[in-house]
Write a protein that holds these residues in place. Structure first.
Motif, PDB file in Angstrom:
ATOM      1  N   ASP A   1       0.843  -1.195   0.000  1.00 32.93           N
ATOM      2  CA  ASP A   1       0.000   0.000   0.000  1.00 32.93           C
ATOM      3  C   ASP A   1       0.880   1.248   0.000  1.00 32.93           C
ATOM      4  O   ASP A   1       0.871   2.041   0.943  1.00 32.93           O
TER       5      ASP A   1
ATOM      6  N   ARG B   1      -0.420   5.722  -1.814  1.00 33.07           N
ATOM      7  CA  ARG B   1      -0.833   6.915  -1.074  1.00 33.07           C
ATOM      8  C   ARG B   1       0.387   7.628  -0.478  1.00 33.07           C
ATOM      9  O   ARG B   1       0.407   8.869  -0.386  1.00 33.07           O
TER      10      ARG B   1
ATOM     11  N   ASP C   1      -3.214  -2.104 -10.719  1.00 28.28           N
ATOM     12  CA  ASP C   1      -4.100  -1.099 -10.130  1.00 28.28           C
ATOM     13  C   ASP C   1      -4.043   0.235 -10.856  1.00 28.28           C
ATOM     14  O   ASP C   1      -4.758   1.163 -10.473  1.00 28.28           O
TER      15      ASP C   1
ATOM     16  N   GLU D   1      -9.163  -2.380  -7.863  1.00 26.03           N
ATOM     17  CA  GLU D   1      -9.666  -1.028  -7.608  1.00 26.03           C
ATOM     18  C   GLU D   1      -9.671  -0.733  -6.117  1.00 26.03           C
ATOM     19  O   GLU D   1     -10.256  -1.481  -5.331  1.00 26.03           O
ATOM     20  N   SER D   2      -9.018   0.371  -5.752  1.00 23.02           N
ATOM     21  CA  SER D   2      -8.993   0.812  -4.361  1.00 23.02           C
ATOM     22  C   SER D   2      -9.489   2.246  -4.296  1.00 23.02           C
ATOM     23  O   SER D   2      -9.906   2.820  -5.311  1.00 23.02           O
ATOM     24  N   ASP D   3      -9.411   2.850  -3.125  1.00 25.96           N
ATOM     25  CA  ASP D   3      -9.840   4.235  -3.003  1.00 25.96           C
ATOM     26  C   ASP D   3      -8.844   5.203  -3.642  1.00 25.96           C
ATOM     27  O   ASP D   3      -9.092   6.404  -3.715  1.00 25.96           O
ATOM     28  N   MET D   4      -7.718   4.678  -4.147  1.00 27.82           N
ATOM     29  CA  MET D   4      -6.720   5.504  -4.822  1.00 27.82           C
ATOM     30  C   MET D   4      -6.893   5.507  -6.334  1.00 27.82           C
ATOM     31  O   MET D   4      -6.228   6.277  -7.034  1.00 27.82           O
ATOM     32  N   THR D   5      -7.765   4.660  -6.859  1.00 27.64           N
ATOM     33  CA  THR D   5      -7.781   4.419  -8.298  1.00 27.64           C
ATOM     34  C   THR D   5      -9.106   4.843  -8.933  1.00 27.64           C
ATOM     35  O   THR D   5     -10.164   4.333  -8.561  1.00 27.64           O
TER      36      THR D   5
ATOM     37  N   HIS E   1     -12.185   4.749 -11.242  1.00 26.54           N
ATOM     38  CA  HIS E   1     -12.843   3.586 -11.840  1.00 26.54           C
ATOM     39  C   HIS E   1     -12.634   3.527 -13.358  1.00 26.54           C
ATOM     40  O   HIS E   1     -12.540   2.439 -13.939  1.00 26.54           O
TER      41      HIS E   1
ATOM     42  N   THR F   1     -12.276  -5.588  -6.006  1.00 27.37           N
ATOM     43  CA  THR F   1     -11.990  -4.684  -4.894  1.00 27.37           C
ATOM     44  C   THR F   1     -11.454  -5.451  -3.690  1.00 27.37           C
ATOM     45  O   THR F   1     -11.196  -4.865  -2.647  1.00 27.37           O
ATOM     46  N   ASP F   2     -11.288  -6.756  -3.853  1.00 23.44           N
ATOM     47  CA  ASP F   2     -10.794  -7.625  -2.786  1.00 23.44           C
ATOM     48  C   ASP F   2      -9.668  -8.491  -3.358  1.00 23.44           C
ATOM     49  O   ASP F   2      -9.910  -9.358  -4.200  1.00 23.44           O
TER      50      ASP F   2
END
Length: 219
Positions: free
Chosen positions: A16, A19, A168, A187-191, A193, A204-205
């Motif tokens: 991770d 970020r 990602d 897909e994460s909160d940084m990417t 869609h 997402t997992d």
């Protein structure tokens, strides 16, 4: 006998770090007098080789980067990784692919030394030893060019159509497609869609990767 190769990206997929990198890129660009939003920083730098990003940064600045300034910020990148954590489900994804009989490797835009540090810091080095690590430093072009993925597949003895890339970033998705490989987008909160429009499927997992690989290679 393994029936396919799973090629994991590193930053944002296994570790991770994105970020942390975006935070450092923000300080770098501000220090150069540039005013980029976090979204612009993600679009401009995430998923690409450092060698390419430094050229982009020089172009935005309008002049070559000062070597002392660059060394200072490369030190800051390394220092920020003291906070590095594994992506949730990443170890389960790697172990699950191995248990399912797939070969695995990591192919990253990071410099080789940085890649090795990230895997050690997050406890993934035991699953991805030196011979399973591939860096953009070893090829002519970084992502979105397919070079590092094709290099990894060749070294591992696989034709591209028997490989599944887990990525990602937009640059990584494009590189996997250009290599002729199956592509899973994480897909994460940084990417954004929209980056995943050309992926075969989006997760997402990370823990769901082994089952997704089986579905893609069976098809």
């Amino acid at each position: 006998m393994a029936t396919g190769l799973v090629v994991f990206d590193c930053d944002g997929v296994l570790v991770d770090s994105e970020r942390l990198n975006v935070r450092t890129w923000g300080r770098m660009t501000t220090d150069l007098g540039l005013r980029l939003t976090p979204a612009e920083i993600i679009d401009t730098f995430v998923g690409k080789a450092y060698a390419d990003n430094r050229l982009t940064l020089a172009a935005l600045k309008g002049s070559p980067l000062d070597p002392d300034w660059e060394r200072r910020f490369r030190t800051e990148f390394r220092a920020s990784h003291d906070e590095l954590e594994i992506v949730a489900g990443a170890r389960e994804a790697v172990e699950g692919c191995l248990a399912a009989g797939y070969d695995i490797c990591v192919a990253s835009g990071s410099l080789r030394r940085a890649l090795e540090y990230k895997l050690e810091a997050t406890g993934l080095a035991d699953l991805l030893p030196e011979e399973l690590r591939f860096s953009s430093q070893e090829v002519e072009r970084g992502k979105p060019a397919p070079d590092v993925f094709l290099h990894a597949a060749s070294a591992m003895g696989y034709a591209p159509h028997r490989c599944v890339v887990v990525e990602d970033s937009l640059a990584g998705i494009e590189a996997g497609r250009a290599a002729g490989m199956h592509v899973i987008g994480y897909e994460s909160d940084m990417t954004p869609h929209a980056w995943f429009a050309d992926a075969d499927l989006v997760l997402t997992d990370m823990a769901r990767v082994p089952a997704a690989v089986t579905g893609l290679l069976a098809g």
